[in-house]
Design a protein around this motif. Sequence first.
Motif, PDB file in Angstrom:
ATOM      1  N   ALA A 107      -9.400   6.865   0.985  1.00 24.21           N
ATOM      2  CA  ALA A 107      -8.509   5.797   0.941  1.00 24.21           C
ATOM      3  C   ALA A 107      -8.232   5.589   2.489  1.00 24.21           C
ATOM      4  N   PHE A 108      -7.788   4.271   2.561  1.00 20.55           N
ATOM      5  CA  PHE A 108      -7.277   3.803   4.065  1.00 20.55           C
ATOM      6  C   PHE A 108      -5.848   3.533   3.633  1.00 20.55           C
ATOM      7  N   VAL A 109      -4.800   4.309   4.173  1.00 18.17           N
ATOM      8  CA  VAL A 109      -3.462   4.168   3.749  1.00 18.17           C
ATOM      9  C   VAL A 109      -2.635   3.810   4.940  1.00 18.17           C
ATOM     10  N   ALA A 110      -1.901   2.911   4.806  1.00 14.96           N
ATOM     11  CA  ALA A 110      -0.954   2.614   6.197  1.00 14.96           C
ATOM     12  C   ALA A 110       0.646   3.001   5.684  1.00 14.96           C
ATOM     13  N   LEU A 111       1.125   3.891   6.449  1.00 12.22           N
ATOM     14  CA  LEU A 111       2.622   4.132   6.323  1.00 12.22           C
ATOM     15  C   LEU A 111       3.095   3.111   7.412  1.00 12.22           C
ATOM     16  N   ASP A 168      -6.409   0.051   2.231  1.00  8.63           N
ATOM     17  CA  ASP A 168      -6.365   0.007   0.903  1.00  8.63           C
ATOM     18  C   ASP A 168      -5.222  -0.139   0.432  1.00  8.63           C
ATOM     19  N   LEU A 169      -4.147   0.729   0.877  1.00  2.28           N
ATOM     20  CA  LEU A 169      -2.857   0.934   0.198  1.00  2.28           C
ATOM     21  C   LEU A 169      -1.680   0.834   1.357  1.00  2.28           C
ATOM     22  N   VAL A 170      -0.634   0.101   1.080  1.00  4.07           N
ATOM     23  CA  VAL A 170       0.513   0.137   2.137  1.00  4.07           C
ATOM     24  C   VAL A 170       1.811   0.897   1.717  1.00  4.07           C
ATOM     25  N   CYS A 171       2.045   1.839   2.362  1.00  6.82           N
ATOM     26  CA  CYS A 171       3.167   2.676   1.892  1.00  6.82           C
ATOM     27  C   CYS A 171       4.596   1.870   2.853  1.00  6.82           C
ATOM     28  N   GLN A 180       8.089   0.968  -1.410  1.00  5.43           N
ATOM     29  CA  GLN A 180       6.914   0.448  -2.184  1.00  5.43           C
ATOM     30  C   GLN A 180       5.559   1.153  -1.730  1.00  5.43           C
ATOM     31  N   LEU A 181       4.564   1.480  -2.847  1.00  7.50           N
ATOM     32  CA  LEU A 181       3.344   1.866  -2.371  1.00  7.50           C
ATOM     33  C   LEU A 181       2.283   0.868  -3.364  1.00  7.50           C
ATOM     34  N   ALA A 182       1.699   0.276  -2.930  1.00  2.00           N
ATOM     35  CA  ALA A 182       0.692  -0.628  -3.396  1.00  2.00           C
ATOM     36  C   ALA A 182      -0.370  -1.348  -2.440  1.00  2.00           C
ATOM     37  N   THR A 183      -1.194  -2.008  -3.089  1.00  2.76           N
ATOM     38  CA  THR A 183      -2.229  -2.695  -2.356  1.00  2.76           C
ATOM     39  C   THR A 183      -1.501  -3.848  -1.200  1.00  2.76           C
ATOM     40  N   PRO A 184      -1.983  -4.057  -0.004  1.00  2.00           N
ATOM     41  CA  PRO A 184      -1.521  -5.279   0.761  1.00  2.00           C
ATOM     42  C   PRO A 184      -1.191  -6.400   0.025  1.00  2.00           C
ATOM     43  N   ARG A 233       4.190  -9.562  -4.344  1.00  2.46           N
ATOM     44  CA  ARG A 233       5.219  -9.107  -5.308  1.00  2.46           C
ATOM     45  C   ARG A 233       5.814  -8.041  -4.834  1.00  2.46           C
ATOM     46  N   PRO A 234       6.849  -8.172  -3.598  1.00  2.00           N
ATOM     47  CA  PRO A 234       7.543  -7.148  -3.110  1.00  2.00           C
ATOM     48  C   PRO A 234       8.733  -6.499  -4.246  1.00  2.00           C
ATOM     49  N   ALA A 235       8.744  -5.267  -3.971  1.00  2.00           N
ATOM     50  CA  ALA A 235       9.291  -4.369  -5.086  1.00  2.00           C
ATOM     51  C   ALA A 235      10.796  -4.662  -4.908  1.00  2.00           C
ATOM     52  N   ASP A 236      11.381  -4.948  -3.537  1.00  2.00           N
ATOM     53  CA  ASP A 236      12.859  -5.272  -3.522  1.00  2.00           C
ATOM     54  C   ASP A 236      13.070  -6.307  -2.255  1.00  2.00           C
ATOM     55  N   LEU A 237      14.223  -6.369  -1.958  1.00  2.00           N
ATOM     56  CA  LEU A 237      14.403  -7.343  -0.855  1.00  2.00           C
ATOM     57  C   LEU A 237      14.251  -6.760   0.378  1.00  2.00           C
TER      58      LEU A 237
END
Length: 358
Positions: free
Chosen positions: A35-39, A209-212, A221-225, A231-235
């Motif tokens: 995977a290509f993951v961005a923190l 592929d995934l943004v943390c 939140q950990l999900a696709t871009p 659909r952001p998890a929170d404010l």
Amino acid sequence: MTSAPTNDIEFRSVTKRYGAVTAVSDINLAVPKGAFVALLGPSGCGKTTCLRMIGGFEQPSEGEVLIAGNVANGVPAYRRPVNMVFQQYALFPHFDVTQNVAYGLKQLRPKLPAAEISRRVGEALEMVRLSGFAKRRIHEMSGGQQQRVALARALVNKPSVLLLDEPLAALDKKLRSAMQIELQTLQRDLGITFVLVTHDQEEALSMSDLVCVMSAGSIRQLATPQEVYDRPADLFVADFVGKTNRLDGVLEAGGAVRLRNGSALASSRSDLAPGAVTVALRPEAIRLSRRSDAAAFEGIVTHRIFLGSAAEYSVSIEGLGDLLVTAERHSQSENDLVAPGERVAISFDPGTAHIFPA
């Protein structure tokens, strides 16, 4: 027979403290193989600390870090199947390109034959399209070329995981965009796991592929871009990723949100209790028109920022305040642009508004 692990990296209840300061708090994270993951997060959120714990430059105060299914706690950096590209590249200025790329191979024990080192350096330079620069000195190269030398040096050891610590931060915008595409292509061709640390939202969304998304030492939140943006998890995620308008309101017992100007907005959040809420609305989700519409809010354009293919407007609406609106241009006519001082109508689909507890 034990099956191969599906995750290249795992954090299991990982906490990292520096004295009285907790940099990372009880993080659980799984990075799939290849995977290509961005923190992604603001300064001080813990993303670089996580990267350094993967690389072996820091050890967790609590919990376990696993690489390829094996617990890596206490394993030094040079014994991990991981390499890192630093923000400042950390190249040796007195070496040429070949010497820089070959440096790590020459430290291996038992020693590799000179012919093997030469072959692998040649392959690494070809990977990053620098085959003709083998004898070039570092100071003779552009920022983008130096970045590719740093990549070649990291890839020549054939790591399972490549760590990227804001490697594009020193590049200008045009070169940064070109290098984003090159990194994506390289990652797909090699099929190895990339972990990128960045505070640049556009960089994270366009490359990974995934943004943390991280804040204050934890994962929000950990999900696709697309999911993080739409659909952001929170404010915090809604606010940090992209541009967002915030409207204060009250969620009523019937399910509608009553905004400050008295208008009502349908809510899809059946899980929220009645009370104060914040409505997050993306600028591009708002429609702007010169024609009055009974279903729309009316306001006055106070500022306009021309972006070429689009324009950003600040629209002042009585009772709601200023809203940022992004409108695509449909022609090259000057009349396609709304001028400051014009009265406009704006509207949006209720489904594009995200509602969070205030």
